[in-house]
Scaffold this motif. Structure first.
Motif, short mmCIF file in Angstrom:
data_model
loop_
_atom_site.label_atom_id
_atom_site.label_comp_id
_atom_site.label_asym_id
_atom_site.label_seq_id
_atom_site.Cartn_x
_atom_site.Cartn_y
_atom_site.Cartn_z
N LEU A 8 0.82 -1.20 0.00
CA LEU A 8 0.00 0.00 0.00
C LEU A 8 0.86 1.26 0.00
O LEU A 8 2.05 1.23 0.31
N GLN A 9 0.21 2.39 -0.30
CA GLN A 9 0.87 3.67 -0.16
C GLN A 9 1.33 3.85 1.28
O GLN A 9 0.60 3.57 2.22
N GLY A 10 2.58 4.27 1.46
CA GLY A 10 3.11 4.48 2.79
C GLY A 10 3.69 3.26 3.46
O GLY A 10 4.13 3.32 4.61
N SER A 14 9.44 2.48 -1.49
CA SER A 14 10.62 3.21 -1.99
C SER A 14 11.86 2.85 -1.17
O SER A 14 12.96 2.71 -1.71
N THR A 15 11.69 2.71 0.14
CA THR A 15 12.80 2.34 1.00
C THR A 15 13.31 0.94 0.67
O THR A 15 14.52 0.71 0.60
N LEU A 16 12.39 0.01 0.45
CA LEU A 16 12.79 -1.36 0.11
C LEU A 16 13.49 -1.39 -1.24
O LEU A 16 14.49 -2.11 -1.41
N GLN A 172 3.42 -5.79 3.99
CA GLN A 172 2.12 -5.80 4.64
C GLN A 172 2.07 -4.74 5.75
O GLN A 172 2.91 -4.72 6.64
N SER A 173 1.07 -3.87 5.68
CA SER A 173 0.91 -2.80 6.67
C SER A 173 -0.08 -3.22 7.75
O SER A 173 -1.22 -3.57 7.45
N ASN A 179 0.48 4.90 8.62
CA ASN A 179 1.35 5.02 7.45
C ASN A 179 0.88 6.13 6.52
O ASN A 179 1.69 6.88 5.97
N ILE A 180 -0.44 6.24 6.34
CA ILE A 180 -0.97 7.31 5.49
C ILE A 180 -0.70 8.66 6.12
O ILE A 180 -0.33 9.63 5.42
#
Length: 254
Positions: A8-10, A14-16, A172-173, A179-180
């Motif tokens: 999901l967004q957040g 990008s970090t991974l 998985q969040s 996170n959002i």
């Protein structure tokens, strides 16, 4: 091997992607808006006649458009969000040539995705949100497809990828709302004005799905994300068994 970084967004995609790029420096990372052989997010997908019309209409930046354009079969792909220009309406104009946001009929949408996946023969790539996010969002929010219809489509995606070496890394969040809230702050200007979130809310609230269901607002968006994550993990389990790794968002170690 190729890696598809999803979530999901957040969730920290990008970090991974950055972590994988550092671990595998000979791999190429491909993010949204870049030219990608498997994804068309933030790119215009046009036939040659339309491409010529775009070049003529925006003759002042013809060279910049050509630099960010890629030939593929009988179409041209323009990475228009990578073009910096102050020409009024340029980005909004090219946005209508994306395959997402309900711009295409369902069968044409599927045909383009599957054909590109079949034709792709690359190696050593790290793709950011290129197999789930934009496709699943469009199928839920604009095509109003059922969960089973989406799962069935991904069986065709799996077949199109047959013989190719890849692994899905799914983040998985557990706390989607937090996170959002984090990316709402991160994607704000230097005065604290939110840039991303109002666009995301408008995208959701004005979708055919939200209008049909009579839902809108922050809580409904979070519920949608929770549903999407559940569906994407189901697709991993039912369709891509043995070809995915489930990671806890921001709690993994490579």
């Amino acid at each position: 091997m190729n890696y598809f970084v999803e979530g999901l967004q957040g969730s920290g995609k990008s970090t991974l992607v950055r972590c994988l790029s550092e671990k595998y420096p000979d791999y190429k990372d491909i993010c949204e808006g870049d030219y990608s052989p498997v994804e068309l997010a933030w790119c215009a997908y046009v036939n040659r006649e339309t491409y010529s019309e775009i070049l003529e209409k925006y003759d002042a930046i013809r060279d910049e458009i050509k630099e960010k354009s890629f030939e593929e079969d009988d179409h041209m792909i323009i990475c228009y969000t990578r073009i910096l220009t102050d020409i009024p309406g340029f980005h909004k104009d090219l946005e209508k040539y994306e395959i997402y946001n309900g711009n295409l009929e369902q069968e044409a949408f599927k045909e383009i995705i599957l054909r590109r996946l079949r034709n792709w023969n690359g190696d050593k790539n790290i793709f950011e949100c290129s197999i789930f996010q934009n496709i699943v969002e469009d199928m839920i929010l604009f095509q109003k497809a059922s969960d089973q219809q989406i799962v069935d489509f991904y069986k065709d995606v799996r077949d199109a990828l047959s013989g190719k070496e890849y692994r899905i890394m799914y983040l998985q969040s557990d706390d989607i709302s937090s996170n959002i809230d984090i990316i709402r702050k991160e994607r704000s200007d230097d005065k604290g004005n939110e840039m991303w979130f109002p666009l995301m809310m408008g995208y959701f609230d004005n979708s055919p799905y939200a209008k049909e269901k009579g839902v809108s607002g922050y809580e409904s968006l979070i519920n949608h994300f929770a549903h999407r994550q559940e569906l994407e993990i189901r697709i991993c389990e039912e369709v891509f068994d043995g070809m995915y790794t489930l990671l806890k968002s921001k709690e993994y170690r490579l």
